[in-house]
Enzyme design. Sequence first.
Site, short mmCIF file in Angstrom:
data_model
loop_
_atom_site.label_atom_id
_atom_site.label_comp_id
_atom_site.label_asym_id
_atom_site.label_seq_id
_atom_site.Cartn_x
_atom_site.Cartn_y
_atom_site.Cartn_z
N CYS A 113 0.82 -1.22 0.00
CA CYS A 113 0.00 0.00 0.00
C CYS A 113 0.85 1.28 0.00
O CYS A 113 0.33 2.36 -0.27
CB CYS A 113 -0.94 0.01 1.19
SG CYS A 113 -2.03 -1.41 1.24
N HIS A 249 -3.33 7.05 3.47
CA HIS A 249 -3.71 5.81 2.80
C HIS A 249 -5.15 5.47 3.18
O HIS A 249 -5.52 5.50 4.34
CB HIS A 249 -2.77 4.69 3.23
CG HIS A 249 -3.21 3.33 2.79
ND1 HIS A 249 -3.66 3.10 1.50
CD2 HIS A 249 -3.29 2.15 3.44
CE1 HIS A 249 -3.99 1.82 1.39
NE2 HIS A 249 -3.78 1.22 2.55
N ASN A 279 -10.21 -0.19 0.04
CA ASN A 279 -8.75 -0.13 0.10
C ASN A 279 -8.17 -0.53 -1.26
O ASN A 279 -8.19 -1.71 -1.61
CB ASN A 279 -8.24 -1.05 1.21
CG ASN A 279 -6.73 -0.98 1.39
OD1 ASN A 279 -6.03 -0.40 0.55
ND2 ASN A 279 -6.25 -1.56 2.46
N1 ACO Z 1 -18.73 -9.33 8.50
C1 ACO Z 1 -19.21 -9.70 9.69
N2 ACO Z 1 -18.42 -10.15 10.69
C2 ACO Z 1 -17.11 -10.20 10.44
C3 ACO Z 1 -16.54 -9.84 9.22
C4 ACO Z 1 -17.41 -9.38 8.23
N3 ACO Z 1 -16.98 -8.99 7.02
N4 ACO Z 1 -15.19 -10.00 9.29
C5 ACO Z 1 -14.92 -10.46 10.52
N5 ACO Z 1 -16.07 -10.59 11.22
C6 ACO Z 1 -16.26 -11.05 12.59
C7 ACO Z 1 -15.10 -11.86 13.11
O1 ACO Z 1 -15.22 -13.19 12.69
C8 ACO Z 1 -15.26 -11.69 14.60
O2 ACO Z 1 -16.27 -12.58 15.05
P1 ACO Z 1 -16.11 -13.37 16.44
O3 ACO Z 1 -16.05 -12.30 17.48
O4 ACO Z 1 -17.34 -14.20 16.48
O5 ACO Z 1 -14.84 -14.14 16.32
C9 ACO Z 1 -15.81 -10.28 14.76
O6 ACO Z 1 -16.32 -9.91 13.46
C10 ACO Z 1 -14.78 -9.26 15.19
O7 ACO Z 1 -13.63 -9.45 14.40
P2 ACO Z 1 -12.40 -8.51 14.56
O8 ACO Z 1 -11.34 -8.95 13.60
O9 ACO Z 1 -12.03 -8.36 16.00
O10 ACO Z 1 -13.03 -7.14 14.07
P3 ACO Z 1 -12.38 -5.72 14.12
O11 ACO Z 1 -13.23 -4.80 14.88
O12 ACO Z 1 -10.94 -5.77 14.48
O13 ACO Z 1 -12.45 -5.29 12.60
C11 ACO Z 1 -11.04 -5.17 10.67
C12 ACO Z 1 -11.79 -6.06 11.62
C13 ACO Z 1 -12.02 -4.24 9.97
C14 ACO Z 1 -10.32 -6.01 9.63
C15 ACO Z 1 -10.02 -4.33 11.49
O14 ACO Z 1 -9.23 -5.15 12.30
C16 ACO Z 1 -9.14 -3.53 10.60
O15 ACO Z 1 -9.56 -2.57 10.01
N6 ACO Z 1 -7.85 -3.83 10.55
C17 ACO Z 1 -6.93 -3.18 9.66
C18 ACO Z 1 -6.74 -4.07 8.52
C19 ACO Z 1 -6.63 -3.35 7.22
O16 ACO Z 1 -7.06 -2.24 7.00
N7 ACO Z 1 -6.04 -4.05 6.31
C20 ACO Z 1 -5.91 -3.58 5.00
C21 ACO Z 1 -4.58 -3.86 4.50
S1 ACO Z 1 -3.37 -3.06 5.45
C22 ACO Z 1 -3.40 -1.55 4.99
O17 ACO Z 1 -3.82 -1.22 3.94
C23 ACO Z 1 -2.92 -0.61 5.98
#
Ligand code: ACO
Length: 322
Positions: A113, A249, A279
């Site tokens: 990214c 980003h 993204n």
């Molecule tokens: N829909 C519904 N539920 C979901 C989904 C979805 N699409 N994806 C995950 N869940 C569930 C999980 O299974 C979990 O369920 P559980 O509690 O029963 O196990 C629950 O939601 C919570 O999951 P978390 O991973 O804790 O959710 P979080 O609040 O952390 O959000 C997310 C996840 C959005 C991916 C967050 O961690 C994030 O934004 N991280 C940054 C990652 C990112 O942006 N990556 C892109 C590439 S890196 C970059 O570009 C910088």
Amino acid sequence: MIYSKIAGTGRYLPERILTNADLEKMVDTSDEWIRTRTGIEQRHIADEEQMTSDLCVKAAQNAMDSAGVAADDIDMIFVGTTSPDLIFPNIATIIQHKMGIPACACYAVEAACSGFVYALSAADKFVRTGDAKCVLVIGAEIITKLIDWDDRSTCVLFGDGAGAVVLKPSGEPGILSTHLGADGQYQQLLYYPVGVSNNLAAAGVGDSRIMMSGNDVFKVAVKTLTAVAQEALDANDVDLDELDWLVPHQANLRIIQATAKRLKLPMEKVIQTVQIHGNTSAASIPLAFDVAVRDGRIKRGQLVLFDAFGGGFTWGAVLLRY
Ligand code: ACO
């Protein structure tokens, strides 16, 4: 003193739009979950026959038109991407040929990214030293081809697109400084498990996908985006209230909000486009920048900070007078 200055900007988003409602029919997710966790409302998806270079050509032409330059004027091409058309030749040479740009140096930069900011930083050095006079710098991805559409934790996050700028020398301040970094110890938090020398046979058989520890990525992203943005401001003795715009980003609205909060920067000064394209990895900063230039928010003479973070981890900031 020679500065490099952004002479024009452009973007291209594929026509096909995938909304959160569409994703509800594909995996166990909801519009509400995606919006509250990421801010994303829709993403653009390239057609099967579209190549990343096709997206680049459209964004680049757009940027060249806005800069008033022709193919004959371009003397160097930089492309930040993780999803090139081919392993080789590099994507910049493919774009050069498609656009009828005369023989010149063509660089492809792979920094996930952060790819556009890495490419812009390198291009800046060639312009400042007088080695290049008109450089095309592009960030582009068809990252959705690396997506496992059954994996709800990643498939809701990403989209395809391209953004571009034309960089030219100027006696007036343009790019003030660039700040890059990387720390390979974080590889396991975000990676794609296939490469030329590693597991290539698995590619295309459906068992490879983006591997991501979302929570850990989130924490390091916010910390690093804040630190490198502050580094760029400090290096130029710029107070936060002198900054007109932050173009971060566009990974996730919550990462953007948390970074702005840590920097103590009001969200009114932060360009946000992740809602409309998800993204797009290396494309996200030039896409967001072009949107804000064309809608009149970012104006000539204003102080703008690009702030990038991606797999590796890699990161980078560019402070510029537009
Ligand atoms: N829909 C519904 N539920 C979901 C989904 C979805 N699409 N994806 C995950 N869940 C569930 C999980 O299974 C979990 O369920 P559980 O509690 O029963 O196990 C629950 O939601 C919570 O999951 P978390 O991973 O804790 O959710 P979080 O609040 O952390 O959000 C997310 C996840 C959005 C991916 C967050 O961690 C994030 O934004 N991280 C940054 C990652 C990112 O942006 N990556 C892109 C590439 S890196 C970059 O570009 C910088």
